[in-house]
Design a protein around this motif. Structure first.
Motif, mmCIF file in Angstrom:
data_model
loop_
_atom_site.group_PDB
_atom_site.id
_atom_site.type_symbol
_atom_site.label_atom_id
_atom_site.label_comp_id
_atom_site.label_asym_id
_atom_site.label_seq_id
_atom_site.Cartn_x
_atom_site.Cartn_y
_atom_site.Cartn_z
ATOM 1 N N ASN A 198 39.792 -46.218 35.665
ATOM 2 C CA ASN A 198 38.519 -45.802 36.244
ATOM 3 C C ASN A 198 37.626 -45.156 35.192
ATOM 4 O OD1 ASN A 198 39.189 -46.720 38.771
ATOM 5 N ND2 ASN A 198 39.908 -44.733 39.525
ATOM 6 N N ALA A 199 38.245 -44.309 34.352
ATOM 7 C CA ALA A 199 37.485 -43.639 33.311
ATOM 8 C C ALA A 199 36.899 -44.640 32.325
ATOM 9 C CB ALA A 199 38.357 -42.624 32.581
ATOM 10 N N ALA A 200 37.654 -45.715 32.057
ATOM 11 C CA ALA A 200 37.187 -46.721 31.125
ATOM 12 C C ALA A 200 36.033 -47.523 31.718
ATOM 13 C CB ALA A 200 38.342 -47.649 30.734
ATOM 14 N N VAL A 201 36.091 -47.767 33.010
ATOM 15 C CA VAL A 201 35.072 -48.576 33.673
ATOM 16 C C VAL A 201 33.787 -47.778 33.861
ATOM 17 C CG1 VAL A 201 34.471 -49.723 35.847
ATOM 18 C CG2 VAL A 201 36.727 -50.075 34.823
ATOM 19 N N LYS A 202 33.903 -46.525 34.260
ATOM 20 C CA LYS A 202 32.741 -45.704 34.566
ATOM 21 C C LYS A 202 32.142 -45.106 33.296
ATOM 22 C CE LYS A 202 33.049 -45.709 39.198
ATOM 23 N NZ LYS A 202 31.951 -45.934 40.161
ATOM 24 N N ARG A 203 30.827 -45.112 33.236
ATOM 25 C CA ARG A 203 30.135 -44.541 32.081
ATOM 26 C C ARG A 203 30.207 -43.024 32.055
ATOM 27 N NH1 ARG A 203 24.647 -43.189 30.768
ATOM 28 N NH2 ARG A 203 23.897 -43.704 32.853
ATOM 29 N N LEU A 204 30.223 -42.410 33.256
ATOM 30 C CA LEU A 204 30.213 -40.965 33.371
ATOM 31 C C LEU A 204 31.405 -40.481 34.166
ATOM 32 C CD1 LEU A 204 26.432 -40.529 34.294
ATOM 33 C CD2 LEU A 204 27.472 -39.997 32.076
ATOM 34 N N ASP A 205 31.844 -39.259 33.891
ATOM 35 C CA ASP A 205 32.897 -38.638 34.699
ATOM 36 C C ASP A 205 32.319 -37.920 35.908
ATOM 37 O OD1 ASP A 205 35.201 -39.348 33.166
ATOM 38 O OD2 ASP A 205 34.596 -37.871 31.660
ATOM 39 N N VAL A 206 31.231 -37.172 35.700
ATOM 40 C CA VAL A 206 30.699 -36.372 36.805
ATOM 41 C C VAL A 206 29.193 -36.195 36.652
ATOM 42 C CG1 VAL A 206 31.255 -34.206 35.605
ATOM 43 C CG2 VAL A 206 30.906 -34.195 38.078
ATOM 44 N N ILE A 207 28.494 -36.353 37.756
ATOM 45 C CA ILE A 207 27.065 -36.052 37.823
ATOM 46 C C ILE A 207 26.894 -34.753 38.595
ATOM 47 C CG2 ILE A 207 24.819 -36.789 38.723
ATOM 48 C CD1 ILE A 207 25.752 -39.691 38.384
ATOM 49 N N CYS A 208 26.172 -33.816 38.025
ATOM 50 C CA CYS A 208 25.940 -32.512 38.669
ATOM 51 C C CYS A 208 24.534 -32.467 39.256
ATOM 52 C CB CYS A 208 26.111 -31.387 37.649
ATOM 53 S SG CYS A 208 27.758 -31.320 36.903
ATOM 54 N N ILE A 209 24.444 -32.069 40.514
ATOM 55 C CA ILE A 209 23.157 -31.936 41.204
ATOM 56 C C ILE A 209 23.009 -30.500 41.683
ATOM 57 C CG2 ILE A 209 21.724 -32.692 43.134
ATOM 58 C CD1 ILE A 209 23.073 -35.338 43.109
ATOM 59 N N GLY A 210 21.887 -29.872 41.342
ATOM 60 C CA GLY A 210 21.657 -28.503 41.800
ATOM 61 C C GLY A 210 20.739 -27.743 40.873
ATOM 62 N N ARG A 211 20.951 -26.444 40.821
ATOM 63 C CA ARG A 211 20.062 -25.571 40.052
ATOM 64 C C ARG A 211 20.251 -25.741 38.549
ATOM 65 N NH1 ARG A 211 21.108 -20.221 40.422
ATOM 66 N NH2 ARG A 211 23.072 -20.356 41.572
ATOM 67 N N VAL A 212 19.132 -25.807 37.827
ATOM 68 C CA VAL A 212 19.146 -25.727 36.370
ATOM 69 C C VAL A 212 17.915 -24.916 35.982
ATOM 70 C CG1 VAL A 212 17.949 -27.962 36.066
ATOM 71 C CG2 VAL A 212 19.313 -26.992 34.195
ATOM 72 N N ALA A 213 18.137 -23.854 35.232
ATOM 73 C CA ALA A 213 17.076 -22.880 34.993
ATOM 74 C C ALA A 213 17.255 -22.219 33.643
ATOM 75 C CB ALA A 213 17.096 -21.823 36.096
ATOM 76 N N VAL A 214 16.262 -21.450 33.255
ATOM 77 C CA VAL A 214 16.368 -20.597 32.071
ATOM 78 C C VAL A 214 16.817 -19.213 32.513
ATOM 79 C CG1 VAL A 214 15.055 -19.404 30.278
ATOM 80 C CG2 VAL A 214 14.684 -21.833 30.680
ATOM 81 N N ASP A 215 17.879 -18.717 31.897
ATOM 82 C CA ASP A 215 18.355 -17.352 32.134
ATOM 83 C C ASP A 215 17.818 -16.438 31.037
ATOM 84 O OD1 ASP A 215 19.795 -18.025 34.360
ATOM 85 O OD2 ASP A 215 21.772 -17.881 33.410
ATOM 86 N N LEU A 216 17.191 -15.344 31.431
ATOM 87 C CA LEU A 216 16.803 -14.297 30.489
ATOM 88 C C LEU A 216 17.730 -13.111 30.713
ATOM 89 C CD1 LEU A 216 12.910 -14.459 30.662
ATOM 90 C CD2 LEU A 216 14.431 -15.487 28.973
ATOM 91 N N TYR A 217 18.664 -12.938 29.785
ATOM 92 C CA TYR A 217 19.715 -11.922 29.917
ATOM 93 C C TYR A 217 19.332 -10.655 29.169
ATOM 94 C CZ TYR A 217 23.880 -13.742 32.233
ATOM 95 O OH TYR A 217 24.799 -14.148 33.167
ATOM 96 N N ALA A 218 19.391 -9.529 29.871
ATOM 97 C CA ALA A 218 19.094 -8.245 29.233
ATOM 98 C C ALA A 218 20.057 -7.989 28.080
ATOM 99 C CB ALA A 218 19.195 -7.129 30.262
ATOM 100 N N GLN A 219 19.517 -7.552 26.959
ATOM 101 C CA GLN A 219 20.358 -7.247 25.796
ATOM 102 C C GLN A 219 20.792 -5.791 25.754
ATOM 103 O OE1 GLN A 219 17.652 -9.012 22.777
ATOM 104 N NE2 GLN A 219 19.378 -10.317 22.266
#
Length: 644
Positions: free
Chosen positions: A9-30
């Motif tokens: 299956n891994a050989a046949v499929k181009r991808l292992d996993v597609i992720c759907i959901g939040r993608v954002a920039v995190d600004l982390y306090a230093q």
């Protein structure tokens, strides 16, 4: 048979996993320990639960993809570039022309308090629609991983349901990370991103309506409370079980996690616990995404739940001990090293080997070969200006001309991905600004020119690096001799350790340039092996070494030393010491058969004489550029000839 099927299956499929959901920039306090109100500076990272999982699975060796939207602006490009560098497929990371990329501000007050604010009003990733879901693309993967936030809005919910429909049609595995954030369901005030649980019958109902579409459901106890409609965890899990036959993975904090594949029992006593890893908690944010990344690695590779949970628990534990989410996640090499010796590592967050592996296996870009033009010279050019009667104020203009010559030569030689400069901030800041972000290797000196014992030109190294772009490499030149007086060696060692630790803290790479001093006891080339061994013994592991040309037998000994002490070392660059071109050519020939040597970083041999004539008024700007370019091209030709 099962493993053979997975491999097929891994050989046949181009991808292992597609992720759907939040993608954002995190600004982390230093500023750790400060209220978010009092924070002065932030670090910018990739964030968002699905973005983190796409990143985390990619660095664990899975072929992952991110299906979402980002804004048509700097933050959107930052997310795309960060994911792409990690190996994430971004073909369907759609650029939204009307909306901005989502943003989150986060703080670390103490071990229990992690204030955060979501800026997600009409943001790009929540604009995903069913029209964005391509059946052929979904079919190209083995699995689909969804986070619960995208079930909170009609449009994103419809998009997720369409993707799940295609996933079912094409035999994909499906996974849900409940990822419950009450604020994103409109259950708290917009500024209250920290609250993790608010009871809500509508949210419970909406989750339960889709649970049957998943093969794997993952959440904390609180997240199963909302999915199951009860604050008693076992009762909630039983309610979830009524809605789905999926495998349920319940995270139980520092204790570890449990896996439920059949009926939910009446007592925890009958449920095997996959134990967690003991670390000192700095930041719990992002731990769940790291856990999910490790779990997906084991699940999609059919390694069994025990091993999958080992990956997951270790990933989560390492992240809670570090700053940030995605950049804190362990790489595959790092995680495997830890798990291979877990019993001997009671505190992975304090393990020097593990932290070094994290640093060196998460580098931003590969540099298989480099032909670097070094014009970071300060004292030499100031002296030359005085000798020629040239105004020292013209040196910055000279450095910009040298940069132009470097760019012209690199283009003519086809050096894409192999070109670099060494330039200083004293006279070359404008040149540094111009080339930054252009996919060049860029090094900057920190030493006071000619100092022995070593001193730093602009004082405290930590203060300096706070303002440096992360792509700039710290170059530190030390004049060193193993037979120096003990007090001199100790003084230089102490400052080099300080520089090394500052680079570890800031994330900048370090190039350590070592030269035997003119007034030293002797210039025996055997000393270079001795000095490198000494620095490694101190615990200093530079990303790069810069050394003078040596005989092939010396390179063989040094190569063996580096392979033993730090096999992840980027390599060695040859310095020039203003040697004639033919002498450098001989040095290139001696070095070229040793893979640890990645190229050269040469300066005055290229620019020395043309710069003198320019300062004397004998060369125009254009003529200077032409001569310097040709000298640079000559050395590039010598190096390529030697490598062949």
């Amino acid at each position: 048979m099962q493993k053979e099927t997975v491999a097929m299956n891994a050989a046949v499929k181009r991808l292992d996993v597609i992720c759907i959901g939040r993608v954002a920039v995190d600004l982390y306090a230093q500023q750790i320990g400060a209220r978010l109100e009092d924070v002065a500076t932030f670090a910018k990272y990739l964030g968002g639960s699905s973005g983190n999982v796409a990143f985390g699975t990619a660095i664990q060796g899975l072929k992952s993809a991110m299906l979402a939207r980002v804004g048509d602006e700097h933050n959107g490009r930052f997310l795309r570039e960060t994911l792409t560098r990690a190996g994430v497929d971004t073909e369907y990371l759609i650029t939204d022309k009307q909306r901005l990329t989502a943003l989150v501000m986060l703080g670390i007050k103490d071990q229990e308090t992690f204030p955060l604010i979501f800026y997600r009003d009409n943001c790009a990733d929540m604009a995903l629609t069913p029209q964005d879901i391509n059946e052929e693309y979904i079919a190209s993967a083995r699995a689909l991983a969804v986070t619960g936030t995208h079930l909170s809005h009609p449009d994103t919910r419809a998009a997720v349901l369409k993707a799940l429909e295609y996933a079912r049609r094409h035999g994909l595995r499906t996974a849900l990370d409940i990822d419950y954030r009450p604020v994103l369901w409109g259950l708290t005030s917009p500024g209250d991103g920290e609250t993790r649980y608010v009871e809500s019958e509508p949210v419970t109902r909406q989750l339960q309506e889709v649970l049957h579409l998943f093969d794997l459901v993952v959440g904390t106890e609180e997240e199963f409370h909302i999915a199951g409609g009860s604050t008693d965890t076992l009762t909630a899990l039983k309610n979830v079980r009524h809605a789905t036959g999926a495998t349920l993975v319940c995270k139980r904090g520092p204790m570890g996690c449990v896996v439920l594949e059949g009926a939910v029992p009446d007592s925890w006593d009958t449920v095997p616990l996959y134990q967690g890893v003991r670390v000192e908690v700095l930041n719990v944010l992002g731990a769940g995404d790291a856990f999910m990344s490790g779990l997906l690695r084991g699940w999609l590779n059919d390694e069994g739940w025990e091993q999958a949970c080992r990956y997951a628990n270790a990933c989560g534990a390492l992240v809670v001990s570090r700053h940030g989410c995605a950049p804190a996640m362990p790489t595959r090499a790092e995680l495997d090293d830890y798990l291979a010796r877990a019993e001997a590592v009671p505190r992975p967050d304090l393990d020097a080997r593990l932290n070094h592996l994290h640093r060196v296996t998460s580098r931003r870009q590969a540099w298989p070969e480099l032909c670097i033009f070094a014009f970071d010279h300060r004292k030499q050019l100031a002296d030359l200006a005085r000798e020629t009667g040239c105004d020292e104020a013209r040196i910055p203009a000279l450095k910009q001309l040298l940069l132009q010559a470097a760019k012209d030569a690199a283009q003519e030689a086809g050096l894409a991905g192999r070109s670099g400069i060494l330039a200083d901030s004293t006279y070359g800041q404008r040149a540094l600004n111009a080339i930054t972000g252009q996919n060049w290797w860029i090094g900057r000196p920190i030493e006071l020119p000619g100092s022995r014992p070593l001193r730093l030109e602009h004082g405290d190294i930590g203060s300096q690096l706070a303002s440096w772009p992360l792509e700039h490499v710290v170059k530190c030149l030390v004049f060193y001799h193993p037979h120096d007086p003990a007090a001199l060696r100790e003084q230089q060692d102490a400052l080099l350790l300080e520089v090394w630790r500052a680079c570890q803290q800031s994330g900048h790479e370090l190039l350590l340039e070592v030269i035997l001093p003119e007034n030293g006891p002797d210039k025996d080339r055997e000393h270079y092996h001795t000095m490198l061994a000494h620095f490694y013994q101190l615990g200093i592991k530079p990303d790069w070494w810069k050394l003078p040309p040596l005989a092939s037998r010396h390179w063989q000994e040094i190569s063996a030393l580096i392979e033993k002490e730090d096999p992840y070392c980027r390599g060695i660059l040859l310095l020039g010491l203003d040697a004639p071109q033919e002498q450098l050519r001989e040095g290139f020939t001696e070095a070229a058969t040793h893979p640890i040597i990645k190229g050269f970083a040469v300066g005055r041999t290229i620019f020395g004489q043309p710069s003198r004539r320019w300062m004397q008024g004998e060369l125009s700007d254009e003529a200077l550029i032409g001569e310097v370019k040709n000298n640079y091209l000559t050395l590039i030709g010598f190096w390529r000839e030697a490598r062949r």
